[in-house]
Design a protein around this motif. Structure first.
Motif, mmCIF file in Angstrom:
data_model
loop_
_atom_site.group_PDB
_atom_site.id
_atom_site.type_symbol
_atom_site.label_atom_id
_atom_site.label_comp_id
_atom_site.label_asym_id
_atom_site.label_seq_id
_atom_site.Cartn_x
_atom_site.Cartn_y
_atom_site.Cartn_z
ATOM 1 N N ARG A 1 -8.927 -2.593 -0.994
ATOM 2 C CA ARG A 1 -9.629 -1.301 -0.993
ATOM 3 C C ARG A 1 -8.686 -0.110 -0.860
ATOM 4 O O ARG A 1 -9.116 1.043 -1.010
ATOM 5 N N HIS A 2 -7.414 -0.368 -0.600
ATOM 6 C CA HIS A 2 -6.441 0.708 -0.432
ATOM 7 C C HIS A 2 -5.624 0.992 -1.699
ATOM 8 O O HIS A 2 -4.844 1.949 -1.717
ATOM 9 N N VAL A 3 -5.772 0.154 -2.719
ATOM 10 C CA VAL A 3 -4.977 0.297 -3.941
ATOM 11 C C VAL A 3 -5.898 0.276 -5.148
ATOM 12 O O VAL A 3 -7.122 0.213 -5.014
ATOM 13 N N ASP A 4 -5.298 0.331 -6.343
ATOM 14 C CA ASP A 4 -6.112 0.446 -7.558
ATOM 15 C C ASP A 4 -6.325 -0.880 -8.273
ATOM 16 O O ASP A 4 -6.533 -0.921 -9.480
ATOM 17 N N PHE A 5 -6.312 -1.973 -7.543
ATOM 18 C CA PHE A 5 -6.645 -3.274 -8.103
ATOM 19 C C PHE A 5 -8.094 -3.251 -8.601
ATOM 20 O O PHE A 5 -9.003 -2.948 -7.836
ATOM 21 N N PRO A 6 -8.383 -3.595 -9.862
ATOM 22 C CA PRO A 6 -9.777 -3.706 -10.300
ATOM 23 C C PRO A 6 -10.483 -4.822 -9.528
ATOM 24 O O PRO A 6 -9.941 -5.927 -9.391
ATOM 25 N N ALA A 7 -11.675 -4.543 -9.035
ATOM 26 C CA ALA A 7 -12.377 -5.527 -8.210
ATOM 27 C C ALA A 7 -12.588 -6.843 -8.948
ATOM 28 O O ALA A 7 -12.486 -7.925 -8.356
ATOM 29 N N ALA A 8 -12.866 -6.768 -10.246
ATOM 30 C CA ALA A 8 -13.135 -7.985 -11.015
ATOM 31 C C ALA A 8 -11.892 -8.828 -11.236
ATOM 32 O O ALA A 8 -11.984 -9.972 -11.690
ATOM 33 N N ALA A 9 -10.725 -8.280 -10.932
ATOM 34 C CA ALA A 9 -9.468 -8.990 -11.170
ATOM 35 C C ALA A 9 -8.988 -9.759 -9.953
ATOM 36 O O ALA A 9 -7.959 -10.432 -10.009
ATOM 37 N N ASN A 10 -9.731 -9.683 -8.838
ATOM 38 C CA ASN A 10 -9.338 -10.358 -7.602
ATOM 39 C C ASN A 10 -10.172 -11.616 -7.415
ATOM 40 O O ASN A 10 -11.405 -11.551 -7.408
ATOM 41 N N HIS A 11 -9.526 -12.749 -7.258
ATOM 42 C CA HIS A 11 -10.235 -14.025 -7.199
ATOM 43 C C HIS A 11 -9.888 -14.772 -5.921
ATOM 44 O O HIS A 11 -8.717 -14.877 -5.552
ATOM 45 N N LEU A 12 -10.914 -15.286 -5.253
ATOM 46 C CA LEU A 12 -10.760 -16.149 -4.092
ATOM 47 C C LEU A 12 -11.745 -17.298 -4.212
ATOM 48 O O LEU A 12 -12.783 -17.169 -4.885
ATOM 49 N N PRO A 13 -11.469 -18.432 -3.585
ATOM 50 C CA PRO A 13 -12.453 -19.524 -3.600
ATOM 51 C C PRO A 13 -13.759 -19.089 -2.943
ATOM 52 O O PRO A 13 -13.766 -18.241 -2.053
ATOM 53 N N GLN A 14 -14.861 -19.705 -3.378
ATOM 54 C CA GLN A 14 -16.173 -19.385 -2.821
ATOM 55 C C GLN A 14 -16.455 -20.300 -1.643
ATOM 56 O O GLN A 14 -17.007 -21.394 -1.783
ATOM 57 N N PHE B 1 -1.490 -1.311 -9.545
ATOM 58 C CA PHE B 1 -2.058 -2.651 -9.689
ATOM 59 C C PHE B 1 -3.193 -2.676 -10.706
ATOM 60 O O PHE B 1 -3.891 -3.687 -10.807
ATOM 61 N N ARG B 2 -3.378 -1.591 -11.447
ATOM 62 C CA ARG B 2 -4.572 -1.492 -12.289
ATOM 63 C C ARG B 2 -4.588 -2.488 -13.437
ATOM 64 O O ARG B 2 -5.657 -2.767 -13.992
ATOM 65 N N GLN B 3 -3.436 -3.038 -13.825
ATOM 66 C CA GLN B 3 -3.421 -4.050 -14.884
ATOM 67 C C GLN B 3 -3.224 -5.461 -14.330
ATOM 68 O O GLN B 3 -3.260 -6.435 -15.081
ATOM 69 N N ALA B 4 -3.011 -5.576 -13.035
ATOM 70 C CA ALA B 4 -2.696 -6.875 -12.435
ATOM 71 C C ALA B 4 -3.978 -7.654 -12.120
ATOM 72 O O ALA B 4 -5.090 -7.121 -12.140
ATOM 73 N N SER B 5 -3.806 -8.936 -11.840
ATOM 74 C CA SER B 5 -4.901 -9.771 -11.353
ATOM 75 C C SER B 5 -4.348 -10.687 -10.268
ATOM 76 O O SER B 5 -3.131 -10.836 -10.131
ATOM 77 N N SER B 6 -5.237 -11.288 -9.484
ATOM 78 C CA SER B 6 -4.759 -12.077 -8.353
ATOM 79 C C SER B 6 -5.652 -13.276 -8.084
ATOM 80 O O SER B 6 -6.851 -13.276 -8.378
ATOM 81 N N PHE B 7 -5.032 -14.294 -7.505
ATOM 82 C CA PHE B 7 -5.713 -15.488 -7.012
ATOM 83 C C PHE B 7 -5.222 -15.755 -5.596
ATOM 84 O O PHE B 7 -4.028 -15.911 -5.379
ATOM 85 N N ILE C 1 0.845 -1.206 0.000
ATOM 86 C CA ILE C 1 0.000 0.000 0.000
ATOM 87 C C ILE C 1 0.873 1.246 0.000
ATOM 88 O O ILE C 1 0.620 2.203 -0.750
ATOM 89 N N ALA C 2 1.921 1.251 0.808
ATOM 90 C CA ALA C 2 2.826 2.401 0.852
ATOM 91 C C ALA C 2 3.510 2.611 -0.491
ATOM 92 O O ALA C 2 3.671 3.750 -0.952
ATOM 93 N N ALA C 3 3.898 1.521 -1.151
ATOM 94 C CA ALA C 3 4.521 1.632 -2.469
ATOM 95 C C ALA C 3 3.543 2.209 -3.488
ATOM 96 O O ALA C 3 3.911 3.053 -4.329
ATOM 97 N N TYR C 4 2.296 1.795 -3.405
ATOM 98 C CA TYR C 4 1.269 2.341 -4.296
ATOM 99 C C TYR C 4 1.038 3.828 -4.020
ATOM 100 O O TYR C 4 0.990 4.654 -4.949
ATOM 101 N N GLU C 5 0.934 4.189 -2.750
ATOM 102 C CA GLU C 5 0.660 5.589 -2.402
ATOM 103 C C GLU C 5 1.812 6.512 -2.790
ATOM 104 O O GLU C 5 1.595 7.696 -3.082
#
Length: 247
Positions: free
Chosen positions: A90-103, A58-64, A48-52
């Motif tokens: 919620r503290h960085v610019d990760f697109p919400a649709a790009a973040n994935h977790l198991p249901q 993180f706007r082009q990244a995705s995550s699992f 978060i500090a690096a982003y700020e």
């Protein structure tokens, strides 16, 4: 396997943050594998500090994420969906649709695990997988005895893991006994792996992971076979390693 030993937890966390930000800066559209737990909170504060500061986006990244408790919905305060949103997303610019977790609250957890594995396969390989280390040598929720070639699945949590995580649950809360986790084989498909472990309570597991045999008794020992793994330890977690390690 490369082993970095830093004098203290703060420096070990900072070194891990540097490895992550360097990868994202060089590859803005990186697919990241993310972890949770107390050890990772400092890592996310560093990101978060690096982003700020403008050092990374993180706007082009995705995550699992590695895992989620069975039975907990995304809004449950102890779910890993909630952990990631509260401590990082919620503290960085990760697109919400790009973040994935198991249901975790799916009516059929086995089906949810298979769907998660299929989703990872669509985006594979993960470019950089972040890991913590359990006191019993688990990675993700792959407890001792987990097949080293395992894929994402529902798994029962070891008593030691339940005890270690009980501090996150309040009085009267029902603590889950199972989780959906990436398998060891899924984890080892990542192009690069970075594992962070700190504290005396991780020293035995770190020694087994790095210098012990590759065995299901220590799931993290599978990382010895991975072509690009960096282990980051503080001095306390490295206390049981032979002197030549990390030299």
């Amino acid at each position: 396997m490369r082993v970095k030993i830093l004098p203290n937890k703060h420096q070990a966390v900072a070194a891990t943050v540097d490895l992550l930000t360097d990868r994202i800066a060089r590859q803005p559209d990186a697919v990241l594998g993310l972890a949770t737990g107390g050890t990772m909170e400092g890592v996310y504060r560093g990101l978060i500090a690096a982003y700020e500061s403008g050092a990374v986006t993180f706007r082009q990244a995705s995550s699992f994420n590695l895992d989620e408790y069975v039975g907990l919905g995304p809004d449950h305060p102890q779910s890993y969906h909630h952990y990631m949103a509260d401590r990082f997303f919620r503290h960085v610019d990760f697109p919400a649709a790009a973040n994935h977790l198991p249901q975790g609250d799916h009516s059929d957890p086995d089906a949810a695990a298979k769907a998660y594995e299929a989703l990872i396969a669509q985006r594979a390989p993960i470019d950089l997988q972040l890991l913590g280390l359990g006191q019993n040598g688990h990675i993700g929720f792959n407890e001792p005895g987990s097949p080293l070639e395992s894929r994402s699945r529902v798994t029962s949590l070891a008593a030691s893991t339940i005890e270690a995580n009980s501090r996150f649950f309040g009085a009267g809360e029902t603590q889950p006994r199972s989780a959906i986790t990436m398998g060891i084989g899924t984890i080892c498909d990542a192009r690069r792996i970075v594992l962070l472990a700190t504290g005396n309570d991780k020293a035995a597991a770190a020694a087994a992971m790095i210098e012990g045999p590759v065995t299901t008794a220590c799931p993290a020992s599978a990382l010895q076979t991975h072509p690009d793994t960096t282990i980051v330890l503080d001095a306390a977690a490295a206390a049981l390693l032979s002197p030549k390690v990390g030299a």
